[in-house]
Write a protein that holds these residues in place. Structure first.
Motif, PDB file in Angstrom:
ATOM      1  N   LYS A  46       0.985  -1.038   0.046  1.00  0.00           N
ATOM      2  CA  LYS A  46      -0.044  -0.073   0.203  1.00  0.00           C
ATOM      3  C   LYS A  46       0.767   1.138  -0.155  1.00  0.00           C
ATOM      4  O   LYS A  46       0.583   2.199  -0.909  1.00  0.00           O
ATOM      5  N   LYS A  97       2.342   1.750  -3.343  1.00  0.00           N
ATOM      6  CA  LYS A  97       1.389   2.590  -4.354  1.00  0.00           C
ATOM      7  C   LYS A  97       1.258   3.862  -4.065  1.00  0.00           C
ATOM      8  O   LYS A  97       1.299   4.550  -4.885  1.00  0.00           O
ATOM      9  N   GLU A  98       1.298   4.536  -2.942  1.00  0.00           N
ATOM     10  CA  GLU A  98       1.188   5.766  -2.452  1.00  0.00           C
ATOM     11  C   GLU A  98       2.254   6.652  -2.927  1.00  0.00           C
ATOM     12  O   GLU A  98       2.240   7.549  -3.367  1.00  0.00           O
TER      13      GLU A  98
END
Length: 140
Positions: A63, A66-67
């Protein structure tokens, strides 16, 4: 702001790791099919990024990865700069046994580009012990 005054590792704090659940050697491959960044103001560039990662004590928390990549969408980087920024950030945060990045950039001005960096290369401080890329067909 002049390029030499830029904070190139400004996105590094976005990256998070989790403990490696195994002491055994293994390989993680990831594909970022649409890395978006600005080559020049208000003109987006697109690239595919392929990551080969041999974990040490840490693995990538997806996650946050992705950020991290999303943060580049509004930032100006040359091809040569962005692959090295990503490499430096990932090496600093994850401390992998090996990190190999291959970035294929969509054509700009009729010219497509492919960039590669590998922590195993002696010129990068590695030992040139992983020869898995030698003899492979160079596809893009």
């Amino acid at each position: 702001m002049k390029a030499k005054d830029r904070n190139w590792d400004k996105n590094r704090d976005i990256l998070e790791s989790i403990p490696n659940p195994s002491n055994d050697a293994y390989e993680i491959k990831m594909s970022i099919p649409e890395l978006t960044f600005e080559g020049v103001r208000s003109q987006p560039d697109f690239a595919k990024l392929y990551i080969t990662f041999y974990p040490g004590d840490k693995v990538i928390e997806l996650k946050s990865l992705k950020e991290y990549f999303f943060a580049f969408r509004s930032q100006i980087y040359s091809y040569e700069r962005i692959i090295n920024v990503i490499y430096d950030d990932m090496m600093a945060v994850y401390e992998p046994v090996r990190l190999r990045l291959v970035m294929t950039c969509n054509p700009r001005g009729g010219i497509a580009s492919k960039l590669t960096v590998d922590s195993d290369w002696a010129v990068r401080g590695g030992e040139d012990k992983f020869k898995d890329w030698i003899g492979q067909k160079d596809e893009w």
